[in-house]
Design a protein around this motif. Structure first.
Motif, PDB file in Angstrom:
ATOM      1  N   SER A   1       0.595  -1.132  -0.159  1.00 10.82           N
ATOM      2  CA  SER A   1       0.037   0.050   0.115  1.00 10.82           C
ATOM      3  C   SER A   1       0.899   1.195   0.131  1.00 10.82           C
ATOM      4  O   SER A   1       0.274   2.385   0.331  1.00 10.82           O
ATOM      5  CB  SER A   1      -0.925  -0.030   1.038  1.00 10.82           C
ATOM      6  N   ALA A   2       2.073   1.316  -0.447  1.00  8.50           N
ATOM      7  CA  ALA A   2       2.967   2.428  -0.416  1.00  8.50           C
ATOM      8  C   ALA A   2       2.379   3.506  -1.268  1.00  8.50           C
ATOM      9  O   ALA A   2       2.669   4.558  -0.917  1.00  8.50           O
ATOM     10  CB  ALA A   2       4.453   1.900  -0.929  1.00  8.50           C
ATOM     11  N   LEU A   3       1.660   3.136  -2.534  1.00  8.08           N
ATOM     12  CA  LEU A   3       1.491   4.092  -3.423  1.00  8.08           C
ATOM     13  C   LEU A   3      -0.236   4.575  -2.920  1.00  8.08           C
ATOM     14  O   LEU A   3      -0.696   5.349  -3.830  1.00  8.08           O
ATOM     15  CB  LEU A   3       1.437   3.758  -4.718  1.00  8.08           C
ATOM     16  N   GLY A   4      -0.837   3.551  -2.129  1.00  7.70           N
ATOM     17  CA  GLY A   4      -2.311   4.089  -2.208  1.00  7.70           C
ATOM     18  C   GLY A   4      -3.018   2.804  -1.760  1.00  7.70           C
ATOM     19  O   GLY A   4      -2.381   1.779  -1.276  1.00  7.70           O
ATOM     20  N   PRO A   5      -4.298   2.983  -1.752  1.00 12.86           N
ATOM     21  CA  PRO A   5      -5.099   1.856  -1.148  1.00 12.86           C
ATOM     22  C   PRO A   5      -4.856   0.644  -2.234  1.00 12.86           C
ATOM     23  O   PRO A   5      -4.698   0.761  -3.255  1.00 12.86           O
ATOM     24  CB  PRO A   5      -6.382   2.182  -1.439  1.00 12.86           C
ATOM     25  N   TYR A   6      -5.162  -0.745  -1.470  1.00 15.86           N
ATOM     26  CA  TYR A   6      -4.630  -1.914  -2.323  1.00 15.86           C
ATOM     27  C   TYR A   6      -5.719  -1.795  -3.519  1.00 15.86           C
ATOM     28  O   TYR A   6      -7.062  -1.457  -3.198  1.00 15.86           O
ATOM     29  CB  TYR A   6      -4.909  -3.080  -1.459  1.00 15.86           C
ATOM     30  N   LYS A   7      -5.311  -2.144  -4.582  1.00 15.64           N
ATOM     31  CA  LYS A   7      -6.114  -2.148  -5.759  1.00 15.64           C
ATOM     32  C   LYS A   7      -5.875  -3.486  -6.762  1.00 15.64           C
ATOM     33  O   LYS A   7      -4.700  -3.857  -7.204  1.00 15.64           O
ATOM     34  CB  LYS A   7      -6.110  -1.072  -6.735  1.00 15.64           C
ATOM     35  N   GLY A   8      -6.937  -4.214  -6.925  1.00 17.11           N
ATOM     36  CA  GLY A   8      -6.956  -5.334  -7.837  1.00 17.11           C
ATOM     37  C   GLY A   8      -8.002  -6.152  -7.964  1.00 17.11           C
ATOM     38  O   GLY A   8      -9.044  -6.079  -6.924  1.00 17.11           O
ATOM     39  N   GLY A   9      -8.106  -6.990  -8.852  1.00 17.57           N
ATOM     40  CA  GLY A   9      -9.340  -7.756  -9.225  1.00 17.57           C
ATOM     41  C   GLY A   9      -9.782  -8.994  -8.423  1.00 17.57           C
ATOM     42  O   GLY A   9      -8.816  -9.451  -7.497  1.00 17.57           O
ATOM     43  N   LEU A  10     -10.952  -9.465  -8.413  1.00 13.97           N
ATOM     44  CA  LEU A  10     -11.211 -10.783  -7.723  1.00 13.97           C
ATOM     45  C   LEU A  10     -11.597 -11.733  -8.895  1.00 13.97           C
ATOM     46  O   LEU A  10     -12.103 -11.430  -9.935  1.00 13.97           O
ATOM     47  CB  LEU A  10     -12.616 -10.620  -7.018  1.00 13.97           C
TER      48      LEU A  10
END
Length: 460
Positions: free
Chosen positions: A98-107
């Motif tokens: 999360s160094a660059l922001g909220p976790y982001k990725g698909g399911l």
């Protein structure tokens, strides 16, 4: 050898040993996670020139921290099928960095999903998200649930059970999932509805890939396929080439494949083949995209049915046969490791000039080496298929501003993002001694932004 050369060589040897030691420790800690280890190996080896030149990354233990997820959640997902029987699946969410922001990725909902696959996808997502220039970290999730063949009610009950656990770990400023394989607008709708019920409030920014009626973004459906072709176009133009008049083969027939085909055709290409998990079709005159869309987007039929409408086309029962069809440009958009070393050599012998990865890690390490060693133009997935997550981040921005952009505005931003990813990757490759190697360039450009942010934020 001069003193400067000797010093540089010494630093490079230190970096090589550091990478070797870190990878060995990761291998020992995750002995059965083959997909994850494959992704790690491909990335860390390409970082040796960076680590040699900037030893603060080694001194700060960046790789050791980067290779260990910040959080891994695994949970039981019980649900009831249409016959009243209780079924149990396993759910995952890996919050990697999360160094660059909220976790982001698909399911991803698919029978093959396990912790290794989710970790490989989440690890790749760190670098992919970094390359987009958006403020998003890396994460991924999913389940071994197979939506194929399930009724809408069964899918709804599964999604509601899945979200009943997942909701505790996500939020607009914490972790923002999206769709992936097996998770389309239907699944996102059910997941969002259950999250809204459990939270007792409407938080549009908690999921992306939503329907337009409740906070989705125009061009999100097309984004990964379009983005892939935009990236490959930049790569081709850099060498004085383009799509016009080229023969193209695209594996898969889902969203990524369909919209990669559409944009490649718009740029003048002749797309002659696509596939699904059962087999592939070859239409020498060019794929009829309207037929493919009707089969896959509205009818949910197998690709073999294409020949009923177009009897001159050929159907090959083995989907891997798609890579035996001669082409100028290959766009693997189906699944991981669909192109191995033997397949890569077949493509090479058949005259392929460029390969653009639309799926996540569709080429094995050995296949990538074949393409790079033979100077085939090669666009790696973490750069070339970043269009989907880029537009997901744009959806988050629209949700935050409570304003919806036009298709043209989103598409223009997508083109700018993909062009920026290409330019940053090719520049990083040149800066660190591997000119034209987009695999190394994308890894380096993605890594440095995350690494610098991790150093700035301290050891956490």
């Amino acid at each position: 050898m001069s003193t400067i050369e000797a010093t540089l060589n010494s630093k490079k040897q230190q970096a090589k040993q550091y990478v070797k030691d870190v990878y060995h420790a990761t291998e020992q800690r995750n002995p059965h996670e083959t997909e994850f280890l494959q992704a790690v190996k491909e990335i860390v080896d390409s970082l040796i020139p960076v680590l040699a030149r900037q030893p603060q990354y080694m001194e700060s233990g960046i790789l050791e921290r980067l290779l260990e997820p910040e959080k891994v959640v695994s949970f039981r997902v019980p649900w009831v099928d249409d016959h009243g029987r209780v079924q149990v699946n396993r759910g995952y969410r890996v919050q990697f960095n999360s160094a660059l922001g909220p976790y982001k990725g698909g399911l991803r909902f698919h029978p093959t999903v396990n912790q290794s696959i989710v970790k490989f996808l989440g690890f790749e997502q760190i670098f992919k998200n970094s390359l987009t220039g958006q403020l998003i970290g890396g994460g991924k999730g999913g389940s071994d649930f197979d939506p194929k063949g399930k009724s809408d009610m069964e899918v709804m009950r599964f999604c509601q059970s899945f979200m009943s656990e997942l909701y505790q770990h996500i939020g607009p400023d914490t972790d923002v999932p999206a769709g992936d394989v097996g998770v389309s607008a239907r699944e996102i709708g059910y997941l969002f509805g259950q999250y809204k019920k459990l939270r007792g409030q409407f938080e549009a920014g908690v999921l992306t890939g939503k329907g337009l009626e409740y906070g989705g973004s125009l061009a999100r459906t097309e984004a990964t396929g379009y983005g892939l072709v935009y990236f490959v176009r930049e790569m081709l133009q850099d060498k004085g080439l383009d799509f016009n008049g080229k023969t193209v083969v695209v594996s898969g027939s889902g969203n990524v494949s369909i919209y990669a085909i559409e944009k490649a055709m718009e740029f003048g290409a002749r797309v002659v083949a696509c596939s699904d998990s059962d087999g592939c079709i070859y239409d020498e005159n060019g794929i009829n995209l309207d037929t493919v869309k009707k089969l896959k987007e509205t009818g949910n039929e197998r690709i073999s049915a294409y020949t009923e409408k177009h009897p001159n086309a050929q159907y090959l029962e083995d989907c891997t046969q798609i890579w035996t069809i001669p082409c100028d440009i290959a766009l693997p958009c189906a699944t991981q490791n669909e192109i191995d070393e033997k397949t890569a050599k077949t493509l090479l012998n058949n005259g392929v000039k460029a390969v653009g990865e639309g799926a996540n890690m569709p080429s094995t390490l050995e296949a990538v080496n074949v393409f790079v060693d033979q100077d085939i133009l090669f666009a790696p997935a973490k750069a070339a298929n970043a269009g989907g997550v880029a537009v997901s981040a744009l959806e988050m921005a629209q949700n935050g501003s409570k304003h919806m952009w036009s298709f043209e505005e989103v598409d223009t931003r997508l083109q700018e993002i993909m062009k920026g990813i290409y330019q940053n990757s090719i520049q990083a490759a040149s800066d660190y001694g591997t000119p034209d190697n987009l695999v190394a360039g994308a890894n380096i450009a993605g890594f440095m932004k995350v690494a610098d942010a991790m150093i700035a934020q301290g050891v956490i």
